[in-house]
Design a protein around this motif. Structure first.
Motif, PDB file in Angstrom:
ATOM      1  N   ILE A  52       0.845  -1.203   0.000  1.00 52.42           N
ATOM      2  CA  ILE A  52       0.000   0.000   0.000  1.00 52.42           C
ATOM      3  C   ILE A  52       0.876   1.248   0.000  1.00 52.42           C
ATOM      4  O   ILE A  52       0.664   2.175  -0.781  1.00 52.42           O
ATOM      5  N   MET A  53       1.891   1.271   0.876  1.00 52.02           N
ATOM      6  CA  MET A  53       2.770   2.441   0.959  1.00 52.02           C
ATOM      7  C   MET A  53       3.613   2.594  -0.298  1.00 52.02           C
ATOM      8  O   MET A  53       3.854   3.704  -0.751  1.00 52.02           O
ATOM      9  N   LYS A  54       4.047   1.485  -0.860  1.00 48.24           N
ATOM     10  CA  LYS A  54       4.804   1.538  -2.115  1.00 48.24           C
ATOM     11  C   LYS A  54       3.968   2.232  -3.194  1.00 48.24           C
ATOM     12  O   LYS A  54       4.446   3.123  -3.889  1.00 48.24           O
ATOM     13  N   ASN A  55       2.704   1.851  -3.288  1.00 46.55           N
ATOM     14  CA  ASN A  55       1.811   2.455  -4.281  1.00 46.55           C
ATOM     15  C   ASN A  55       1.583   3.937  -4.006  1.00 46.55           C
ATOM     16  O   ASN A  55       1.554   4.750  -4.927  1.00 46.55           O
ATOM     17  N   LYS A  56       1.442   4.300  -2.730  1.00 45.50           N
ATOM     18  CA  LYS A  56       1.240   5.712  -2.388  1.00 45.50           C
ATOM     19  C   LYS A  56       2.479   6.538  -2.722  1.00 45.50           C
ATOM     20  O   LYS A  56       2.371   7.638  -3.271  1.00 45.50           O
ATOM     21  N   PHE A  57       3.660   6.035  -2.366  1.00 43.85           N
ATOM     22  CA  PHE A  57       4.897   6.743  -2.698  1.00 43.85           C
ATOM     23  C   PHE A  57       5.007   6.938  -4.212  1.00 43.85           C
ATOM     24  O   PHE A  57       5.358   8.018  -4.691  1.00 43.85           O
ATOM     25  N   ASN A  58       4.717   5.883  -4.967  1.00 41.82           N
ATOM     26  CA  ASN A  58       4.835   5.964  -6.417  1.00 41.82           C
ATOM     27  C   ASN A  58       3.810   6.914  -7.025  1.00 41.82           C
ATOM     28  O   ASN A  58       4.098   7.598  -8.010  1.00 41.82           O
ATOM     29  N   THR A  59       2.622   6.998  -6.437  1.00 47.85           N
ATOM     30  CA  THR A  59       1.618   7.957  -6.908  1.00 47.85           C
ATOM     31  C   THR A  59       2.129   9.383  -6.737  1.00 47.85           C
ATOM     32  O   THR A  59       2.000  10.215  -7.640  1.00 47.85           O
TER      33      THR A  59
END
Length: 94
Positions: free
Chosen positions: A25-32
Motif C-alpha cells: 500500500i505504501m509503495k503504491n502511495k509513494f509511487n503515486t
C-alpha cells in the motif's frame, strides 16, 4: 519507481514501524506522489513569466515574545543518539 525495499529503508530512517501487509500500500502511495511530481516537471513553462512575489499577499507577523522553553533533557529523552546536549542525526541525503 520505489520498491518495497525502499519503503522499508524510508521507514527505518524515520524510525517508524510498518507491518508487512502495509508495504505494498505504501509503495503504491509513494509511487503515486512521485508520478505526480514527475508530471509537474514535464509542464512546459517556457512562455510563462516568472512569478517572484505575490503582490496581494499580506504577511501578518506576530509579536516575538520570549517564553519558557522545553527543558533540554525532556526534549532529548526519547533520542536514540545525542552528542554535546543535541540530537545527533545521520546523514540522509548523499
Amino acid at each position: 519507481m520505489i520498491d518495497i525495499n525502499e519503503v522499508k529503508r524510508v521507514y527505518s530512517l524515520a524510525k517508524l514501524n510498518i507491518r508487512e501487509d502495509e508495504l505494498e500500500i505504501m509503495k503504491n502511495k509513494f509511487n503515486t506522489v512521485l508520478e505526480f511530481a514527475n508530471s509537474i516537471m514535464e509542464v512546459d513553462t517556457e512562455e510563462v513569466d516568472m512569478l517572484e512575489m505575490v503582490s496581494n499577499h499580506k504577511s501578518v507577523l506576530r509579536e516575538d515574545n520570549v517564553e519558557k522553553s522545553v527543558d533540554r533533557e525532556m526534549a532529548l529523552k526519547n533520542s536514540t543518539d545525542r552528542e554535546y546536549g543535541y540530537f545527533r542525526l545521520k546523514k540522509v541525503v548523499e
